[in-house]
Write a protein that holds these residues in place. Structure first.
Motif, PDB file in Angstrom:
ATOM      1  N   ALA A   1      25.949  10.891  42.276  1.00 26.46           N
ATOM      2  CA  ALA A   1      26.903  10.745  40.859  1.00 26.46           C
ATOM      3  C   ALA A   1      26.834   9.003  40.696  1.00 26.46           C
ATOM      4  O   ALA A   1      26.656   8.519  39.684  1.00 26.46           O
ATOM      5  N   LEU A   2      27.053   8.474  42.128  1.00 25.89           N
ATOM      6  CA  LEU A   2      26.873   7.013  41.990  1.00 25.89           C
ATOM      7  C   LEU A   2      25.464   6.411  41.527  1.00 25.89           C
ATOM      8  O   LEU A   2      25.318   5.501  40.691  1.00 25.89           O
ATOM      9  N   TRP A   3      24.379   7.288  41.889  1.00 30.80           N
ATOM     10  CA  TRP A   3      22.952   6.997  41.382  1.00 30.80           C
ATOM     11  C   TRP A   3      22.800   7.255  40.055  1.00 30.80           C
ATOM     12  O   TRP A   3      22.180   6.443  39.225  1.00 30.80           O
ATOM     13  N   ILE A   4      23.600   8.209  39.518  1.00 28.06           N
ATOM     14  CA  ILE A   4      23.214   8.553  38.179  1.00 28.06           C
ATOM     15  C   ILE A   4      23.924   7.348  37.172  1.00 28.06           C
ATOM     16  O   ILE A   4      23.385   6.877  36.039  1.00 28.06           O
ATOM     17  N   ILE A   5      25.281   6.980  37.587  1.00 26.90           N
ATOM     18  CA  ILE A   5      25.786   5.848  36.960  1.00 26.90           C
ATOM     19  C   ILE A   5      24.859   4.452  37.032  1.00 26.90           C
ATOM     20  O   ILE A   5      24.802   4.098  35.996  1.00 26.90           O
ATOM     21  N   ARG A   6      24.385   4.494  38.175  1.00 28.89           N
ATOM     22  CA  ARG A   6      23.362   3.081  38.284  1.00 28.89           C
ATOM     23  C   ARG A   6      22.281   3.335  37.479  1.00 28.89           C
ATOM     24  O   ARG A   6      22.088   2.224  36.725  1.00 28.89           O
ATOM     25  N   VAL A   7      21.452   4.176  37.336  1.00 26.92           N
ATOM     26  CA  VAL A   7      20.365   4.544  36.425  1.00 26.92           C
ATOM     27  C   VAL A   7      20.911   4.256  35.025  1.00 26.92           C
ATOM     28  O   VAL A   7      20.219   3.661  34.254  1.00 26.92           O
ATOM     29  N   VAL A   8      22.047   4.957  34.553  1.00 23.68           N
ATOM     30  CA  VAL A   8      22.553   4.779  33.283  1.00 23.68           C
ATOM     31  C   VAL A   8      22.709   3.290  33.012  1.00 23.68           C
ATOM     32  O   VAL A   8      22.376   2.731  31.735  1.00 23.68           O
ATOM     33  N   LEU A   9      23.461   2.717  33.936  1.00 24.92           N
ATOM     34  CA  LEU A   9      23.660   1.188  33.672  1.00 24.92           C
ATOM     35  C   LEU A   9      22.357   0.362  33.448  1.00 24.92           C
ATOM     36  O   LEU A   9      22.346  -0.426  32.697  1.00 24.92           O
ATOM     37  N   VAL A  10      21.490   0.708  34.522  1.00 23.29           N
ATOM     38  CA  VAL A  10      20.273  -0.260  34.463  1.00 23.29           C
ATOM     39  C   VAL A  10      19.606   0.045  32.857  1.00 23.29           C
ATOM     40  O   VAL A  10      18.880  -1.123  32.294  1.00 23.29           O
ATOM     41  N   VAL A  11      19.378   1.381  32.393  1.00 21.00           N
ATOM     42  CA  VAL A  11      18.826   1.631  31.293  1.00 21.00           C
ATOM     43  C   VAL A  11      19.464   0.762  30.029  1.00 21.00           C
ATOM     44  O   VAL A  11      18.901   0.084  29.311  1.00 21.00           O
ATOM     45  N   ALA A  12      20.991   0.877  30.257  1.00 24.07           N
ATOM     46  CA  ALA A  12      21.768   0.282  29.063  1.00 24.07           C
ATOM     47  C   ALA A  12      21.505  -1.461  29.310  1.00 24.07           C
ATOM     48  O   ALA A  12      21.545  -2.056  28.424  1.00 24.07           O
ATOM     49  N   VAL A  13      21.554  -2.148  30.310  1.00 21.24           N
ATOM     50  CA  VAL A  13      21.407  -3.278  30.589  1.00 21.24           C
ATOM     51  C   VAL A  13      19.796  -3.788  30.073  1.00 21.24           C
ATOM     52  O   VAL A  13      19.716  -4.942  29.274  1.00 21.24           O
TER      53      VAL A  13
END
Length: 223
Positions: free
Chosen positions: A64-76
């Motif tokens: 779940a933490l990695w999913i959040i990180r991936v979404v954030l990286v894409v957003a940034v």
């Protein structure tokens, strides 16, 4: 179709607005999690551990933490890319050789550009400091985020970097939230005052909430 939307200025502004709101939602949750440090090391470390077990047993450890990180990286990346391309497009559109210079970019626009650069550099430092421990000042301890936070904010440069970045974040949110609302069609003459009030309130609360942690360490309230 997707390419056509992305190539347009409206499409890029929409990408900036949506990605910005995704990051804003994360910042609200992240700030609330950070404030748990005032409840002591057990609460804060337990919260950090809970983040890694989020979604179990359906999801594996840290998924779940990695999913959040991936979404954030894409957003940034999407946010920064759209901002850069819009900035370059704006520069190319300026008339050259004109006797009178075009009116300088507004204070808000200049603040957004420099604020974005500051925040981008801060994100890199923040990850290297408290996630990987690469630049951590006093022996990074995996699984002990409470002590790691205290170590970082026990240094003058850690405090300075964080405070400058959070002030830039507040200014970025103040203008960015209102701009996103206009881009997504939520703005109107009757709602502009309310939207600006919400933008100012969000900027103030998030800035104060994030700054509370280094201030708490510096004053000995967190130790």
């Amino acid at each position: 179709m997707t390419r056509t939307v992305w190539d347009s200025s409206v499409g890029k502004k929409t990408v900036m607005a949506v990605s910005g709101l995704i990051m804003l939602l994360y910042l609200v949750v992240h700030m609330l999690g950070n404030l748990k440090i005032f409840f002591g090391s057990y609460e804060f470390n337990h919260y950090a551990h809970w983040l890694r077990t989020l979604g179990e047993p359906f999801l594996h450890y840290e998924w779940a933490l990695w999913i959040i990180r991936v979404v954030l990286v894409v957003a940034v990346v999407a946010h920064a890319t759209a901002a850069y391309q819009l900035s370059r497009r704006d520069i190319r559109a300026r008339p050259s050789g004109y006797v009178h210079k075009k009116r300088r970019a507004s204070y808000a626009t200049r603040t957004m550009r420099w604020g974005g650069i500051i925040l981008g550099l801060f994100i890199v430092w923040h990850i290297l400091d408290l996630t990987t421990g690469t630049v951590h000042p006093d022996g990074f301890q995996a699984g002990h985020p409470y002590q790691n936070v205290i170590d970082t904010f026990s240094t003058w440069y850690g405090d300075t970097i964080y405070i400058v970045a959070m002030l830039a974040l507040g200014l970025h949110i103040r203008h960015g939230f209102w701009s996103a609302a206009q881009t997504l069609g939520a703005g109107s003459r009757s709602r502009d005052r309310a939207l600006k009030t919400v933008a100012n309130g969000l900027a103030l609360v998030l800035t104060a909430g994030f700054l509370a942690v280094p201030i708490g360490v510096m004053t000995g309230l967190v130790s």
